[in-house]
Design a protein around this motif. Structure first.
Motif, PDB file in Angstrom:
ATOM      1  N   VAL A  10      -0.752  18.633 -31.294  1.00  0.00           N
ATOM      2  CA  VAL A  10      -0.602  17.069 -31.783  1.00  0.00           C
ATOM      3  C   VAL A  10      -0.657  15.297 -31.077  1.00  0.00           C
ATOM      4  N   ASN A  11      -1.172  14.776 -32.533  1.00  0.00           N
ATOM      5  CA  ASN A  11      -1.039  13.738 -30.665  1.00  0.00           C
ATOM      6  C   ASN A  11      -2.256  13.471 -29.532  1.00  0.00           C
ATOM      7  N   THR A  12      -1.323  13.380 -28.227  1.00  0.00           N
ATOM      8  CA  THR A  12      -1.485  13.543 -26.831  1.00  0.00           C
ATOM      9  C   THR A  12      -1.462  14.804 -26.221  1.00  0.00           C
ATOM     10  N   ASN A  13      -1.333  15.571 -26.942  1.00  0.00           N
ATOM     11  CA  ASN A  13      -0.881  17.179 -26.365  1.00  0.00           C
ATOM     12  C   ASN A  13      -1.964  18.077 -25.685  1.00  0.00           C
ATOM     13  N   TYR A  14      -2.756  17.372 -24.767  1.00  0.00           N
ATOM     14  CA  TYR A  14      -3.753  18.044 -24.890  1.00  0.00           C
ATOM     15  C   TYR A  14      -3.424  19.153 -24.241  1.00  0.00           C
ATOM     16  N   ASP A  15      -2.053  19.542 -23.542  1.00  0.00           N
ATOM     17  CA  ASP A  15      -2.153  20.322 -23.060  1.00  0.00           C
ATOM     18  C   ASP A  15      -2.012  22.285 -23.988  1.00  0.00           C
ATOM     19  N   ASP A  16      -2.299  21.504 -25.175  1.00  0.00           N
ATOM     20  CA  ASP A  16      -1.840  22.914 -25.946  1.00  0.00           C
ATOM     21  C   ASP A  16      -3.190  23.128 -26.498  1.00  0.00           C
ATOM     22  N   ILE A  17      -4.031  22.687 -25.567  1.00  0.00           N
ATOM     23  CA  ILE A  17      -5.842  22.888 -26.669  1.00  0.00           C
ATOM     24  C   ILE A  17      -6.061  24.116 -26.197  1.00  0.00           C
ATOM     25  N   LYS A  18      -6.297  25.101 -27.225  1.00  0.00           N
ATOM     26  CA  LYS A  18      -6.481  26.455 -27.005  1.00  0.00           C
ATOM     27  C   LYS A  18      -8.233  26.875 -26.026  1.00  0.00           C
ATOM     28  N   GLN A  19      -7.855  27.902 -25.736  1.00  0.00           N
ATOM     29  CA  GLN A  19      -9.482  28.419 -24.734  1.00  0.00           C
ATOM     30  C   GLN A  19      -9.961  28.857 -26.404  1.00  0.00           C
ATOM     31  N   MET A  49     -10.187  24.359 -16.161  1.00  0.00           N
ATOM     32  CA  MET A  49     -11.521  24.400 -16.084  1.00  0.00           C
ATOM     33  C   MET A  49     -12.027  25.292 -17.075  1.00  0.00           C
ATOM     34  N   ASP A  50     -11.618  26.800 -18.020  1.00  0.00           N
ATOM     35  CA  ASP A  50     -11.901  27.787 -18.662  1.00  0.00           C
ATOM     36  C   ASP A  50     -11.618  27.410 -19.999  1.00  0.00           C
ATOM     37  N   LEU A  51     -11.807  26.580 -20.378  1.00  0.00           N
ATOM     38  CA  LEU A  51     -11.255  26.066 -22.181  1.00  0.00           C
ATOM     39  C   LEU A  51     -12.486  25.832 -22.896  1.00  0.00           C
ATOM     40  N   VAL A  60     -14.302  43.051 -24.953  1.00  0.00           N
ATOM     41  CA  VAL A  60     -13.415  43.164 -23.623  1.00  0.00           C
ATOM     42  C   VAL A  60     -15.033  43.115 -22.329  1.00  0.00           C
ATOM     43  N   ASN A  61     -15.919  43.037 -22.875  1.00  0.00           N
ATOM     44  CA  ASN A  61     -17.105  42.655 -22.299  1.00  0.00           C
ATOM     45  C   ASN A  61     -17.495  41.636 -22.168  1.00  0.00           C
ATOM     46  N   THR A  62     -17.169  40.325 -22.806  1.00  0.00           N
ATOM     47  CA  THR A  62     -17.632  39.201 -22.850  1.00  0.00           C
ATOM     48  C   THR A  62     -16.545  38.391 -21.875  1.00  0.00           C
ATOM     49  N   VAL A  63     -14.944  38.526 -22.469  1.00  0.00           N
ATOM     50  CA  VAL A  63     -13.808  37.326 -21.679  1.00  0.00           C
ATOM     51  C   VAL A  63     -13.112  38.356 -20.326  1.00  0.00           C
ATOM     52  N   LYS A  64     -13.068  37.327 -19.744  1.00  0.00           N
ATOM     53  CA  LYS A  64     -12.843  37.825 -18.237  1.00  0.00           C
ATOM     54  C   LYS A  64     -10.724  38.488 -18.593  1.00  0.00           C
ATOM     55  N   ASP A  65      -9.809  37.791 -19.365  1.00  0.00           N
ATOM     56  CA  ASP A  65      -9.067  38.092 -19.337  1.00  0.00           C
ATOM     57  C   ASP A  65      -8.812  39.327 -20.475  1.00  0.00           C
ATOM     58  N   ARG A  90      -4.613  37.068 -29.273  1.00  0.00           N
ATOM     59  CA  ARG A  90      -3.564  37.215 -28.246  1.00  0.00           C
ATOM     60  C   ARG A  90      -3.960  37.349 -26.501  1.00  0.00           C
ATOM     61  N   THR A  91      -3.877  36.793 -25.613  1.00  0.00           N
ATOM     62  CA  THR A  91      -4.576  36.669 -24.674  1.00  0.00           C
ATOM     63  C   THR A  91      -3.408  38.158 -24.321  1.00  0.00           C
ATOM     64  N   LYS A  92      -3.579  39.214 -23.195  1.00  0.00           N
ATOM     65  CA  LYS A  92      -2.759  40.421 -23.038  1.00  0.00           C
ATOM     66  C   LYS A  92      -1.595  40.422 -22.552  1.00  0.00           C
ATOM     67  N   ASP A  93      -1.357  39.283 -22.566  1.00  0.00           N
ATOM     68  CA  ASP A  93       0.050  38.632 -21.735  1.00  0.00           C
ATOM     69  C   ASP A  93       0.824  37.730 -22.856  1.00  0.00           C
ATOM     70  N   GLY A  94       0.220  37.679 -23.961  1.00  0.00           N
ATOM     71  CA  GLY A  94       0.923  37.406 -25.151  1.00  0.00           C
ATOM     72  C   GLY A  94       1.391  36.236 -25.443  1.00  0.00           C
ATOM     73  N   LEU A  95       0.955  35.323 -24.034  1.00  0.00           N
ATOM     74  CA  LEU A  95       1.476  33.667 -24.170  1.00  0.00           C
ATOM     75  C   LEU A  95       0.524  33.091 -24.668  1.00  0.00           C
ATOM     76  N   SER A  96      -0.542  33.158 -25.043  1.00  0.00           N
ATOM     77  CA  SER A  96      -1.458  32.316 -25.699  1.00  0.00           C
ATOM     78  C   SER A  96      -2.566  32.775 -26.483  1.00  0.00           C
ATOM     79  N   GLN A  97      -3.040  31.725 -26.561  1.00  0.00           N
ATOM     80  CA  GLN A  97      -3.861  32.252 -28.358  1.00  0.00           C
ATOM     81  C   GLN A  97      -5.277  31.748 -27.194  1.00  0.00           C
TER      82      GLN A  97
END
Length: 324
Positions: A153-162, A197-199, A37-42, A108-115
């Motif tokens: 997997v492979n070159t799916n770099y958009d799946d990299i988690k923050q 940019m927030d990775l 709560v005190n360190t992560v913007k989300d 999980r992020t507060k919207d539940g969609l990402s990790q």
């Protein structure tokens, strides 16, 4: 094994046990939620008990190797492109000296969609052997690179988690907190490069010995300082976290705090014993050297100091170059 070596081994083992107990205390989900709560913007503005529910599974404590090639959980029977799930916690006893993340978990992020992958490291002070930011940069890089074939997997770099690597340093001169992350400097015409940019995120938290007053500005520092303080008794710690932070004191939290307090007390007692012994030895050496300078024989000095002649001679020979 001589007595001095035994004491040294016990001291090292005591410090290792204390370090592990610190991780156990910090790894309680409600404590992790307060840190997030005190360190992560989300999670800004959320209640810790809400964030606690977003932490997935049980945090890994001193069980996931940092070393390249060792972080992913691997199975010899898995196919080459089969997705790997989970961290490698196998056979950790066989890899002596292997560096491991202190605390590691998914939330999980507060919207539940990402990790988000979060690593928390506890340090008794700012390390002298290396620059802490360099080590934090390595850890946060490993948190990204180890996701290959596990989280993407492979070159799916958009799946990299923050990722967040949060470092807590005790015994600092001032209470501080810094967020280090990617920024973009335009060197020619601005261009909107696609990507997150927030990775990469490093958070460095400095905690002083003195417990700050209960103030929103130092809310996290007071909580961590309370938990890890060597000056507060067990019940004092529990009263603060329960009444000031509304953290339910479960049997698990109470037990972990008790263990840490007991280990801390033992370490302090041994430190005081060593300090007293060093002071006594220094006084004895000075006494022996003064008698020797005044012309007393080794036998006379040994008789007055109630030690062996060999011990007297050892002190004199050690100091001989200085005396000459």
């Amino acid at each position: 094994m001589n007595e001095e070596l035994k004491k040294t081994v016990r001291a090292v083992q005591g410090m290792e046990q204390y370090d592990e107990s610190v991780k156990q205390v910090l790894a309680h989900k409600i404590i992790l939620a307060n840190i997030l709560v005190n360190t992560v913007k989300d999670f800004k503005g959320m209640k810790p008990e809400e964030v606690e529910k977003l932490i997935e599974g049980e945090p890994y404590i001193s069980s996931v190797p940092v070393e390249p090639g060792m972080t992913n959980k691997k199975n010899a029977n898995q196919k080459r492109h089969e997705k790997i799930v989970g961290m490698n916690t196998e056979d950790i006893e066989t890899a002596e000296g292997m560096v491991r993340f202190d605390i590691l978990f998914y939330v999980r992020t507060k919207d539940g969609l990402s990790q988000i992958i979060v690593n928390i490291e506890a340090q008794k002070d700012e390390p002298a052997g290396y620059q802490i930011l360099n080590r934090a940069a390595f850890y946060v890089s490993r948190l990204v690179s180890s996701q290959k074939e596990r989280d993407f997997v492979n070159t799916n770099y958009d799946d990299i988690k923050q990722v967040f690597s949060i470092w807590i340093c005790m015994n600092m001169a001032s209470n501080s907190m810094s967020h280090i992350h990617l920024i973009k400097d335009e060197m020619l015409e601005p261009y909107d490069w696609k990507g997150n940019m927030d990775l990469l995120n490093i958070v460095l938290i400095g905690i002083t010995d003195e417990l700050p007053e209960h103030d929103e500005k130092y809310e996290l520092h007071r909580l961590i300082g309370t938990l890890l303080s060597s000056g507060l008794k067990e019940q004092e710690k529990l009263d603060i976290i329960e009444h000031e932070y509304n953290i339910p004191v479960s049997n698990e939290i109470r037990e972990d705090v008790r263990v840490m307090c007991n280990l801390s007390a033992g370490i302090e007692e041994r430190a005081e014993e060593r300090a007293t012994k060093r002071a006594t030895e220094k006084t004895s050496e000075k006494f022996i050297l003064n008698m020797y300078k005044k012309g007393y024989t080794l036998e006379q000095i040994a008789d007055v100091a109630e030690i062996s002649v060999d011990a007297v001679e050892a002190v004199i020979q050690k100091k001989a170059p200085v005396m000459a």
